[in-house]
Design a protein around this motif. Sequence first.
Motif, PDB file in Angstrom:
ATOM      1  N   GLN A  22      36.654   8.190  36.550  1.00  0.00           N
ATOM      2  CA  GLN A  22      36.902   9.720  35.840  1.00  0.00           C
ATOM      3  C   GLN A  22      38.138  10.063  36.266  1.00  0.00           C
ATOM      4  OE1 GLN A  22      34.535  10.074  33.676  1.00  0.00           O
ATOM      5  NE2 GLN A  22      35.583  11.788  32.642  1.00  0.00           N
ATOM      6  N   ARG A  26      41.339  10.837  33.331  1.00  0.00           N
ATOM      7  CA  ARG A  26      42.181  12.235  33.539  1.00  0.00           C
ATOM      8  C   ARG A  26      43.515  12.080  33.560  1.00  0.00           C
ATOM      9  NH1 ARG A  26      39.949  17.131  34.299  1.00  0.00           N
ATOM     10  NH2 ARG A  26      38.078  16.143  35.224  1.00  0.00           N
ATOM     11  N   TYR A  29      44.787  10.729  30.351  1.00  0.00           N
ATOM     12  CA  TYR A  29      44.740  11.832  29.102  1.00  0.00           C
ATOM     13  C   TYR A  29      45.909  12.758  29.467  1.00  0.00           C
ATOM     14  CZ  TYR A  29      43.747  16.476  27.358  1.00  0.00           C
ATOM     15  OH  TYR A  29      43.954  17.662  26.752  1.00  0.00           O
ATOM     16  N   TRP A  54      39.629  12.489  24.383  1.00  0.00           N
ATOM     17  CA  TRP A  54      39.391  13.383  25.429  1.00  0.00           C
ATOM     18  C   TRP A  54      38.082  13.901  25.366  1.00  0.00           C
ATOM     19  CZ3 TRP A  54      39.873  12.958  30.461  1.00  0.00           C
ATOM     20  CH2 TRP A  54      39.573  14.068  31.229  1.00  0.00           C
ATOM     21  N   GLY A  58      35.920  12.824  28.126  1.00  0.00           N
ATOM     22  CA  GLY A  58      36.350  13.671  29.440  1.00  0.00           C
ATOM     23  C   GLY A  58      35.314  14.130  30.347  1.00  0.00           C
TER      24      GLY A  58
END
Length: 315
Positions: A22, A26, A29, A54, A58
């Motif tokens: 994750q 991030r 992104y 996202w 996300g």
Amino acid sequence: MSDSPAAPSAYEVLGVSATVSQEELRRAYRRLARLTHPDTGGTAEAFQAVQVAWEQVGDPEDRARYDRGESLVMDAVSGESGGGGFSATVHPTRSAGRGPTVRARSYGHPGGRARERFLTLMREWMGRGADPADPYDPALVRSAPREIRMLLAEALAEEATARAVSGLGIGFTIWNDVAVHPATDAKLDHIVLGPAGLFALRSADWGAPVKLAKGELVGSGIGRDEEPFHELHNSAKSFGRQAGVRFTGLIVVVPDDALAVPLDVVQRGRLAGATVVRRSLLPKILRDGADAAGRASVDRAFELRPRLQEAVRFV
């Protein structure tokens, strides 16, 4: 972001593997959000695609739902959103009367070759010729390589077009998945004969918007070496030479949300008159053309039908 199987996945948009952490997600992104922002030289379209991706992955819970395929809701049978997932079932293509409506004659299996190839490659990708319990499972489809997903998108597009034109009425005849020549792998997705003339159709879904530019279709989902109009033209010309017929027009049919305008027409060159059209508008175009053509064209259709029936071979 389109629900088409041909559309880039959220991970592909963000440029990462579906297995990244994750935190890595991030970071990807944030980097892309900066790069694609219009204020830093990006485009609104690219920036929006990053934001949608996202939103889908996300949050860890959203990502888990996405990985299960819960946000991929295109129904392979109806071609409409609704949570049904992809299905192996397709509607029969041989037309019959349904209620008070007499449907067009329809022959062949639209999308049949694409579905067969999709299933073969899906099993090979799964390993050792495995037969997955549900090769149309949304999560499985989304995780497959794009060349496999494109085959399913092709099949769905051809099936949707066949359904769209089947209601044109008894004055129309449709042949689907027609071989161009025994010596080649080329095919015509659909041949439509009606009072307005004889049309060669390609059904396409590149999973992204397309537009007409310099006499050819372009878009982020179309490969650099792809020339959809030229390929359709060459296939129609080859089939026409073998069958002794000449096509009235060439039409590329795309999902409604793939084209910013209802239709667009090539204005110059040898492809002049070739048209790209939203699928929902296709029946109206063919029907209105029939209304304008007059009785002489109806007689011509009766003359061509037996010749085509004799010449058509399916892939």
